[in-house]
Each structure stands twice: as structure tokens, then as C-alpha cells.
Enzyme design. Structure first.
Site, PDB file in Angstrom:
ATOM      1  N   SER A   1     -56.803   6.287  22.400  1.00 36.11           N
ATOM      2  CA  SER A   1     -56.641   5.031  23.124  1.00 36.11           C
ATOM      3  C   SER A   1     -56.001   5.280  24.491  1.00 36.11           C
ATOM      4  CB  SER A   1     -55.752   4.066  22.330  1.00 36.11           C
ATOM      5  OG  SER A   1     -54.410   4.522  22.317  1.00 36.11           O
TER       6      SER A   1
ATOM      7  N   LYS B   1     -42.972   4.834  15.967  1.00 35.18           N
ATOM      8  CA  LYS B   1     -43.051   3.803  14.930  1.00 35.18           C
ATOM      9  C   LYS B   1     -44.253   4.002  14.006  1.00 35.18           C
ATOM     10  CE  LYS B   1     -45.604   0.299  17.625  1.00 35.18           C
ATOM     11  NZ  LYS B   1     -46.767   0.213  16.741  1.00 35.18           N
ATOM     12  N   ASP B   2     -45.247   4.774  14.438  1.00 33.39           N
ATOM     13  CA  ASP B   2     -46.439   5.021  13.620  1.00 33.39           C
ATOM     14  C   ASP B   2     -46.295   6.230  12.704  1.00 33.39           C
ATOM     15  OD1 ASP B   2     -47.764   2.876  14.779  1.00 33.39           O
ATOM     16  OD2 ASP B   2     -48.704   4.103  16.335  1.00 33.39           O
TER      17      ASP B   2
ATOM     18  N   THR C   1     -50.953 -11.568  15.846  1.00 37.08           N
ATOM     19  CA  THR C   1     -50.202 -10.332  15.638  1.00 37.08           C
ATOM     20  C   THR C   1     -50.710  -9.671  14.365  1.00 37.08           C
ATOM     21  OG1 THR C   1     -48.048  -9.313  15.217  1.00 37.08           O
ATOM     22  CG2 THR C   1     -48.343 -11.581  14.458  1.00 37.08           C
TER      23      THR C   1
ATOM     24  N   SER D   1     -48.815  -7.617  12.667  1.00 36.75           N
ATOM     25  CA  SER D   1     -47.601  -7.169  11.988  1.00 36.75           C
ATOM     26  C   SER D   1     -47.046  -8.221  11.042  1.00 36.75           C
ATOM     27  CB  SER D   1     -46.531  -6.814  13.036  1.00 36.75           C
ATOM     28  OG  SER D   1     -45.253  -6.737  12.460  1.00 36.75           O
TER      29      SER D   1
ATOM     30  N   ARG E   1     -44.260  -7.882   9.636  1.00 38.65           N
ATOM     31  CA  ARG E   1     -42.839  -7.948  10.001  1.00 38.65           C
ATOM     32  C   ARG E   1     -42.587  -9.098  10.960  1.00 38.65           C
ATOM     33  NH1 ARG E   1     -40.835  -6.507  14.701  1.00 38.65           N
ATOM     34  NH2 ARG E   1     -42.709  -5.309  15.190  1.00 38.65           N
ATOM     35  N   ARG E   2     -43.419  -9.178  11.998  1.00 36.21           N
ATOM     36  CA  ARG E   2     -43.253 -10.258  12.974  1.00 36.21           C
ATOM     37  C   ARG E   2     -43.515 -11.615  12.349  1.00 36.21           C
ATOM     38  NH1 ARG E   2     -46.981  -6.833  16.902  1.00 36.21           N
ATOM     39  NH2 ARG E   2     -45.440  -5.513  17.957  1.00 36.21           N
TER      40      ARG E   2
ATOM     41  N   ARG F   1     -56.468  -7.364  15.494  1.00 39.74           N
ATOM     42  CA  ARG F   1     -56.467  -5.909  15.447  1.00 39.74           C
ATOM     43  C   ARG F   1     -57.037  -5.324  16.728  1.00 39.74           C
ATOM     44  NH1 ARG F   1     -56.795  -2.991  10.922  1.00 39.74           N
ATOM     45  NH2 ARG F   1     -56.486  -1.296  12.407  1.00 39.74           N
ATOM     46  N   GLY F   2     -56.909  -3.994  16.828  1.00 40.22           N
ATOM     47  CA  GLY F   2     -57.432  -3.290  17.989  1.00 40.22           C
ATOM     48  C   GLY F   2     -56.310  -2.684  18.812  1.00 40.22           C
ATOM     49  N   ASN F   3     -56.665  -1.778  19.739  1.00 38.49           N
ATOM     50  CA  ASN F   3     -55.652  -1.252  20.638  1.00 38.49           C
ATOM     51  C   ASN F   3     -55.227  -2.340  21.611  1.00 38.49           C
ATOM     52  OD1 ASN F   3     -57.571  -1.286  22.810  1.00 38.49           O
ATOM     53  ND2 ASN F   3     -58.359   0.698  22.117  1.00 38.49           N
TER      54      ASN F   3
ATOM     55  N   THR G   1     -57.973  -4.013  23.634  1.00 40.86           N
ATOM     56  CA  THR G   1     -58.815  -4.887  22.822  1.00 40.86           C
ATOM     57  C   THR G   1     -58.112  -6.201  22.521  1.00 40.86           C
ATOM     58  OG1 THR G   1     -59.910  -2.982  21.820  1.00 40.86           O
ATOM     59  CG2 THR G   1     -60.075  -5.081  20.650  1.00 40.86           C
ATOM     60  N   ARG G   2     -56.845  -6.124  22.164  1.00 46.27           N
ATOM     61  CA  ARG G   2     -56.102  -7.345  21.843  1.00 46.27           C
ATOM     62  C   ARG G   2     -55.980  -8.267  23.054  1.00 46.27           C
ATOM     63  NH1 ARG G   2     -51.200  -5.221  17.825  1.00 46.27           N
ATOM     64  NH2 ARG G   2     -52.381  -3.480  16.974  1.00 46.27           N
TER      65      ARG G   2
ATOM     66  N   CYS H   1     -45.565   0.373   8.076  1.00 47.34           N
ATOM     67  CA  CYS H   1     -45.905  -0.571   9.127  1.00 47.34           C
ATOM     68  C   CYS H   1     -46.437  -1.879   8.552  1.00 47.34           C
ATOM     69  CB  CYS H   1     -46.911   0.029  10.111  1.00 47.34           C
ATOM     70  SG  CYS H   1     -48.532   0.392   9.435  1.00 47.34           S
TER      71      CYS H   1
END
Length: 348
Positions: free
Chosen positions: A16, A86-87, A133, A135, A137-138, A155-157, A160-161, A250
Site C-alpha cells: 500500500s 499495531k498490526d 470504521t 475497528s 474497538r472504536r 475496509r481497504g487501505n 480506498t477508504r 485487532c
């Protein structure tokens, strides 16, 4: 008599735009420190990049982003992997280690509103507004404070988002993204506002870059240690130790925040807050610790201690419910092919 050829180091990451920028940042830091050493880059597509339709919550662990890269590392095809920290799973494959951690960018999450709209904060969004989002978590944390909003997976990088957000037929009024990625891509002007703790606790190690190497590669380790920002390394070590005990990933709503107040050389006061929130936002467990630390081991011990406190005061029940919910939703997958993909991704 012939002289040996100087070693060239290959840094690899996902393909990406953001991953390439982060890899180039790391390469440039190494090159500045070691101008006579050759560094090159290589970029790969991972399982997480291939599957852009399933929610991360169903797809399971962080190895989606790292597995193919680690195969290339272990086989000696590349020498260093550059990750968004984080990944990176809290447990690495045998023979691999994190050898370097670069100085952290701002770890908070940010609200990005669709072009043409005047909203600046979550508080300003109208009832029923759709916020994107990927996530949980969010979503889990924000459902507690903003029950009038609708949270939908996206989804997406980052490119893309952003395209999905600004599309003429976009269902999203806004999306939530990690601020660090926005800044590295040069998109600071698109950030409508930051969503900081205690409204939203960020992901473990968010905003930091980590360099993974083969454990047997002493030369690569020496290079990586030379550009490591120890304060970031310590903060992330505490956060990852907490997550490791909680057995989160994640796709589990674990939020964190740390601060390290330096007290001399490689010593300080570590302040850490962690939280675990149910998928509906109805249940929320949050605790903070503040302790003096003088080594990486002491830092990790504080993170683990926080996790045990969270587990003892309700987090374990929340995480158990989440595990059962994920299993149920996998079982309800619409097709056999879809079910197989999800189960394979989780087993990976």
C-alpha cells in the site's frame, strides 16, 4: 586476493502507499546513520490486502497483515520487515524478533468528514449519521457516548477508504482513521478533529513503526537498535504486554493510552490506562496504573499487571462473550465458501 562484497539489506513491507512511505522513512533513517551501507526496498501483497470484504472482526488475528512477509524474512529473501506496530501480533514466529522501533507519531484516532459537509466533531453529527470504521474497538467505545450514530464497516487501505467516503453515492457522513497514517500520507488538511482519550482510547502501538528481523541476524539487529527511539519502544512494550495477557488482537475492543515522564537516562514514570468494552458499548472496564520504571522488563511488567487488573474486574467476561459472538457469526456465514475463507483466515 579478492575482498568480500559488502552486504546489502532489503527492507520489505505491504504494497500500500502508506506502507511504502513508512518503509522509505525507515530506509532513510538507516541510510542517514550508515551512509556506506546499501539498503533497498521490496513490497508485497498480504492476506489482509486480498480480503477487503469481510469485517476484520470475523477475519480474526493480525497475522493477516504479516504472515507472507514473515515467510520471506525467514527464508532469507528479505532482511527486515517494516510494520505498523499495531498490526504486529504480540507473539512472533519462532526465529523472528522486533529489533527496532522508530519514534512514534501521534497515536490518536481522527474524524474525517466527507467533502462538502461542514461537520467538525462527532458531537455535531446528526442522529442516524453513518460513520465508517473497520475497528470494533472504536465502535464499542463510541457507542457508549454516541448512541444516536450508526457505525458501519469500511475496509481497504487509506486511499480506498477516503475514496469510499467522498464518492457521490457514499453512505458515510464521516470515517474514523488513525491520525498517524493521515499525517504520513500528507493528508493533515482532511482531518476534521482528533478523538482522544478518554472519549476514544487508541489501539496498542498505534502510530509506531517496528522493524522485524531474523533472530540469528546480529548485523541487522545492530543497525535497527541504532535508530530505535527507546521512549516509544518502552511505551509500546507496556501496551503490547497488556494486550498479550488479554489475548486481544485487532478485532478485539482493547483500548490503551500511555505516557512516559523521563527521570534521567532510561528511567521514568510510566502512566498507562487500558480499557475493554463490550460490542454493544453497554459494558466497559477501565483502569490506570502509574509506576516508576528503569528497564524494559519493568515496563512490560506494568503492562501485564494492568491487564490482570482488567481481567479481574470484568474484562474476562467481556472477552469471553466476544469470542462466542464471533464463533456464532462465523457459523451463520451465508455460503460454505465464505465460511471456509473465514475459518482459514482465523486459523492462519
Amino acid at each position: 586476493m579478492t575482498s568480500s562484497t559488502p552486504r546489502k539489506f532489503t527492507l520489505a513491507s505491504r504494497a500500500s502507499e502508506l506502507a511504502q512511505i513508512q518503509t522509505n522513512i525507515t530506509r532513510d533513517a538507516l541510510q542517514a546513520k550508515f551512509p556506506s551501507t546499501a539498503f533497498e526496498t521490496s513490497f508485497m501483497t498480504t492476506g489482509g490486502d486480498h480480503n477487503q470484504s469481510q469485517a476484520l472482526y470475523l477475519l480474526g488475528g493480525k497475522s493477516l497483515w504479516t504472515k507472507e512477509l514473515e515467510v520471506a524474512l525467514v527464508e532469507g529473501v528479505v532482511d527486515m520487515l517494516v510494520h505498523s506496530y499495531k498490526d504486529v501480533p504480540t507473539t512472533l514466529p519462532e526465529g523472528c524478533e522486533i529489533a527496532g522501533v522508530l519514534e512514534r507519531e501521534d497515536p490518536v484516532d481522527s474524524l474525517v468528514v466527507r467533502k462538502g459537509l461542514e461537520y467538525k466533531t462527532l458531537e455535531e453529527l446528526p442522529e442516524g449519521a453513518v460513520v465508517g470504521t473497520s475497528s470494533v474497538r472504536r465502535v464499542a467505545q463510541l457507542k457508549r457516548m454516541f448512541p444516536k450514530l450508526v457505525f458501519r464497516d469500511v475496509r481497504g487501505n487509506l486511499n480506498t477508504r477516503m475514496s469510499k467516503l467522498d464518492a457521490p453515492d457514499s453512505p458515510y457522513v464521516a470515517i474514523i482513521l488513525a491520525k498517524a497514517g493521515m499525517l504520513r500520507l500528507g493528508w493533515k488538511s482532511r482531518i476534521s478533529s482528533d478523538i482522544s482519550p478518554p472519549t476514544l482510547f487508541h489501539a496498542v502501538s498505534q502510530g509506531a513503526l517496528a522493524i522485524e528481523i531474523r533472530t540469528s541476524d546480529a548485523e541487522a539487529r545492530e543497525l535497527c537498535r541504532s535508530i530505535t527511539h527507546w521512549q516509544t519502544e518502552w511505551r509500546c512494550a507496556a501496551e503490547r504486554a497488556c494486550l498479550r495477557v488479554l489475548e486481544g488482537g485487532c478485532s478485539v475492543p482493547v483500548g490503551i493510552s500511555t505516557e512516559l515522564v523521563e527521570k534521567g537516562e532510561r528511567a521514568g514514570i510510566l502512566k498507562i490506562t487500558g480499557c475493554v468494552t463490550s460490542l454493544t458499548g453497554a459494558e466497559h472496564v477501565q483502569h490506570s496504573l502509574e509506576e516508576e520504571v528503569k528497564s524494559l522488563e519493568e515496563v512490560e511488567a506494568v503492562g501485564a499487571k494492568l491487564a490482570r487488573t482488567l481481567m479481574d474486574t470484568g474484562a474476562k467476561a467481556i472477552l469471553d462473550d466476544i469470542t462466542q459472538d464471533r464463533a456464532k457469526r462465523i457459523g451463520e456465514a451465508k455460503t460454505t465458501e465464505e465460511k471456509e475463507k473465514i475459518e482459514a483466515a482465523i486459523a492462519a
